[in-house]
Design an enzyme around this catalytic site. Structure first.
Site, short mmCIF file in Angstrom:
data_model
loop_
_atom_site.label_atom_id
_atom_site.label_comp_id
_atom_site.label_asym_id
_atom_site.label_seq_id
_atom_site.Cartn_x
_atom_site.Cartn_y
_atom_site.Cartn_z
CE LYS A 204 62.25 72.22 -34.66
NZ LYS A 204 63.22 71.67 -33.36
CE LYS B 248 58.76 61.59 -35.73
NZ LYS B 248 59.31 61.97 -34.07
CE LYS C 268 64.81 62.32 -30.59
NZ LYS C 268 63.39 62.69 -30.85
CG ASN D 198 55.25 66.36 -23.57
OD1 ASN D 198 54.56 65.99 -25.23
ND2 ASN D 198 54.72 67.51 -23.12
CB SER E 286 59.20 71.86 -33.12
OG SER E 286 58.96 71.59 -31.78
N1 LIG Z 1 57.73 65.43 -26.13
C1 LIG Z 1 57.65 65.74 -27.40
O1 LIG Z 1 57.43 66.18 -28.00
C2 LIG Z 1 58.09 64.24 -28.55
C3 LIG Z 1 58.17 62.84 -27.99
N2 LIG Z 1 57.92 62.06 -29.11
C4 LIG Z 1 58.35 60.13 -28.61
O2 LIG Z 1 57.29 60.00 -27.61
C5 LIG Z 1 58.08 58.73 -26.59
C6 LIG Z 1 58.31 59.59 -25.22
O3 LIG Z 1 58.55 60.91 -24.99
P1 LIG Z 1 57.42 62.35 -24.06
O4 LIG Z 1 56.43 61.92 -23.70
O5 LIG Z 1 58.20 63.00 -24.69
O6 LIG Z 1 59.11 61.49 -23.08
P2 LIG Z 1 58.65 62.14 -21.17
O7 LIG Z 1 59.99 62.23 -20.70
O8 LIG Z 1 57.92 63.21 -21.00
O9 LIG Z 1 58.21 60.92 -20.56
C7 LIG Z 1 58.54 59.03 -20.77
C8 LIG Z 1 57.53 58.50 -19.76
O10 LIG Z 1 57.85 57.16 -20.83
C9 LIG Z 1 57.99 56.39 -19.55
N3 LIG Z 1 58.83 55.70 -19.18
C10 LIG Z 1 60.07 55.66 -19.41
N4 LIG Z 1 60.43 54.63 -20.26
C11 LIG Z 1 59.92 53.62 -20.06
C12 LIG Z 1 59.47 52.12 -20.09
N5 LIG Z 1 60.73 51.25 -19.71
N6 LIG Z 1 58.29 51.07 -20.05
C13 LIG Z 1 56.83 52.41 -19.88
N7 LIG Z 1 56.97 53.90 -19.95
C14 LIG Z 1 58.81 53.82 -19.55
C15 LIG Z 1 58.33 57.62 -18.49
O11 LIG Z 1 57.70 57.12 -16.58
C16 LIG Z 1 57.28 58.96 -18.92
O12 LIG Z 1 56.04 58.29 -18.31
C17 LIG Z 1 59.35 59.47 -26.85
O13 LIG Z 1 59.63 58.08 -28.11
C18 LIG Z 1 60.09 60.11 -27.70
O14 LIG Z 1 60.77 60.15 -27.92
C19 LIG Z 1 58.08 61.89 -30.20
C20 LIG Z 1 57.81 63.03 -31.13
C21 LIG Z 1 57.63 64.22 -29.71
O1 LIG Z 2 59.86 69.44 -32.11
C1 LIG Z 2 61.57 69.36 -32.40
O2 LIG Z 2 61.47 69.51 -33.19
C2 LIG Z 2 61.27 66.82 -32.31
C3 LIG Z 2 60.85 66.31 -31.51
C4 LIG Z 2 61.39 65.10 -31.42
O3 LIG Z 2 61.92 65.53 -30.79
C5 LIG Z 2 60.36 64.16 -31.84
O4 LIG Z 2 59.70 64.15 -33.24
O5 LIG Z 2 61.14 62.79 -31.78
#
Ligand SMILES: NC(=O)C1=CN([C@@H]2O[C@H](COP(=O)(O)OP(=O)(O)OC[C@H]3O[C@@H](n4cnc5c(N)ncnc54)[C@H](O)[C@@H]3O)[C@@H](O)[C@H]2O)C=CC1
Ligand SMILES: O=C(O)CCC(=O)C(=O)O
Length: 435
Positions: free
Chosen positions: A76, A100, A112, A227, A364
């Site tokens: 997953k 996790k 992943k 997000n 999820s």
């Molecule tokens: N979306 C999800 O459900 C989950 C996300 N994560 C982790 O959370 C982190 C963020 O993911 P999301 O918010 O989903 O992605 P996203 O694509 O929605 O947003 C990413 C954000 O990071 C910013 N960003 C990119 N490069 C950057 C940098 N060098 N310095 C500062 N900001 C930067 C972008 O401008 C954007 O605001 C990642 O590490 C992801 O793996 C972890 C678990 C679940």
């Molecule tokens: O919702 C999921 O299955 C995984 C989200 C994810 O990629 C993460 O937790 O880093």
């Protein structure tokens, strides 16, 4: 061990990440075989994805899907679209997914995926062709009982909808549960879009009172306004915390009196082009507060620092400048192993990714269950179940850290390893100990 990581590049992210595992193993009674088997993925798939661009030319993109471990259930994990995606990065992200899911006691292993691409440079149609092409290339490697995908950096519900639809076309039947984080109209779960932030918020609300902190007297900086980061900043703001700095990929803003996160979010939304899914504008152009760089944000004298963007933001190169006393890792792997050890030795409390951002995969899981049963839950049911699980596992990890005198990260790995190790042992010799 020398820290070879920098903010932008790393010798091997997986090697760095597995040092946490080795460290945690010292605090368990598990057989060394279990650890040896958990130090590399079970399978890696690398594919080339040809995409017809809008101008008629053909471009070929590199994509990956990694199966790390499936002892506790199907693989997953999310799919990332980013120019820096590499096999090593996807392997590390798959490893973190494994631990996790075990931390949260979900019946999943870890996987992943990712595509090396700058999605902001693609039109919506090109993005759809790329997403569908990726599924064509990995279709035999995924499945509702085999490997289930979800959103990650620069992918969202729309992309998940295309991927689920493409897989369903290949299988000639609707297979909702092969992807989570889908649009609600295509079997998505209510609450998945906010789940990562909501889960992190519950962890924060559970541990900060134990550390003697209340919202009103706590300043917070959040790196990453996507997000996870933007929703969490809004939740914290609403709960009375003073969120003084936020940033995105182009830079950040700082205001000592606290930012109005709702208007920052509104600004970010308003810069989104019609039809496009990525924002063109950056919050650093907003003019509400002083502009800062991402590096400056990390070094602010705040009570709580929340990296919520990418991995390796805090490394041996900048760890000596980190002034926050409490860190919550919303991003996966934002702190290198050596930097993490340095901070813990200084008395800094780090709450690790494999707990803090686990709300996403937890909802999820709820979505997958709803798809399989055809019985859909209300937002209150989703949020209540999420809160219960986040609070329960946070308390477990806090307790392990207290009783064993270890860091919260090591405690989280110990907690996960107990569940994984028991499952590995229960399988006997079949998979792991064949000589
Ligand atoms: N979306 C999800 O459900 C989950 C996300 N994560 C982790 O959370 C982190 C963020 O993911 P999301 O918010 O989903 O992605 P996203 O694509 O929605 O947003 C990413 C954000 O990071 C910013 N960003 C990119 N490069 C950057 C940098 N060098 N310095 C500062 N900001 C930067 C972008 O401008 C954007 O605001 C990642 O590490 C992801 O793996 C972890 C678990 C679940
Ligand atoms: O919702 C999921 O299955 C995984 C989200 C994810 O990629 C993460 O937790 O880093």
């Amino acid at each position: 061990m020398a820290d070879t990581t920098t903010a932008s590049a790393t010798a091997s992210l997986l090697a760095d990440a597995s040092q946490h595992l080795t460290e945690a193993f010292k605090h368990t009674q598990l057989s060394p075989d279990a650890i040896t088997s958990l130090q590399q993925p079970k399978a890696n798939l690398a594919v080339s994805i040809p995409v017809r661009m809008d101008d008629g030319s053909l471009q070929v993109f590199s994509g990956y899907r990694v199966h790390y471990d499936n002892t506790r259930g199907p693989y997953k994990g999310g799919v990332r679209f980013h120019p820096q995606v590499s096999l090593d990065e996807v392997q590390s992200l798959a490893m973190w997914m494994t631990f996790k899911c075990a931390v949260m006691d979900l019946p999943f292993g870890g996987g992943k995926g990712g595509i090396t691409v700058d999605p902001k440079a693609l039109s919506k149609l090109e993005l759809e062709r790329l997403s569908r092409g990726y599924i064509d290339a990995i279709a035999s490697f995924i499945g509702i009982d085999l490997d289930i995908m979800a959103p990650d950096v620069y992918t969202n519900a729309m992309v998940m909808g295309w991927m689920m639809d493409q897989y369903s076309q290949i299988k000639q039947r609707q297979v909702l549960g092969v992807v989570t984080g889908k649009p609600l109209s295509l079997g998505g779960s209510v609450g998945r879009d906010t789940a990562t932030a909501t889960g992190a918020f519950h962890v924060i609300q559970t541990v900060l009172p134990k550390l003697g902190r209340d919202p009103q007297s706590t300043t917070v900086a959040v790196q990453g306004f996507g997000n996870a980061g933007s929703e969490l900043a809004a939740l914290l703001c609403r709960a009375g915390y003073k969120v003084v700095a936020v940033s995105d990929s182009k830079g950040g803003i700082y205001a000592a009196q606290g930012l109005d996160i709702l208007s920052v979010r509104e600004y970010k939304r308003s810069t989104r082009k019609m039809q496009a899914i990525y924002c063109d504008g950056s919050i650093c152009n907003m003019g509400q507060a002083r502009k800062i760089t991402n590096e400056e944000l990390l070094q602010l004298d705040v009570d709580v620092l929340i990296p919520a963007a990418l991995e390796n933001q805090i490394t041996a190169q900048n760890v000596q400048h980190i002034r926050a006393k409490i860190l919550f890792e919303v991003a996966n792997g934002p702190i290198s192993f050596t930097a993490s050890q340095t901070l813990v030795a200084r008395g800094v409390k780090i709450f690790p990714d494999i707990l803090v951002n686990a709300g996403g995969v937890t909802v999820s899981y709820f979505e997958w269950v709803q798809n399989r049963t055809g019985w859909y839950w209300t937002i209150d049911e989703v949020n209540e179940r999420l809160r219960n699980r986040m609070e329960k596992e946070t308390e477990h990890i806090w307790e392990i850290a207290q009783t064993q005198g270890i860091s919260h990260r090591t405690a989280a790995y110990v907690h996960a390893l107990r569940r994984l190790g028991t499952a590995i042992d229960a399988k006997g010799n079949q998979d792991y100990y064949r000589s």
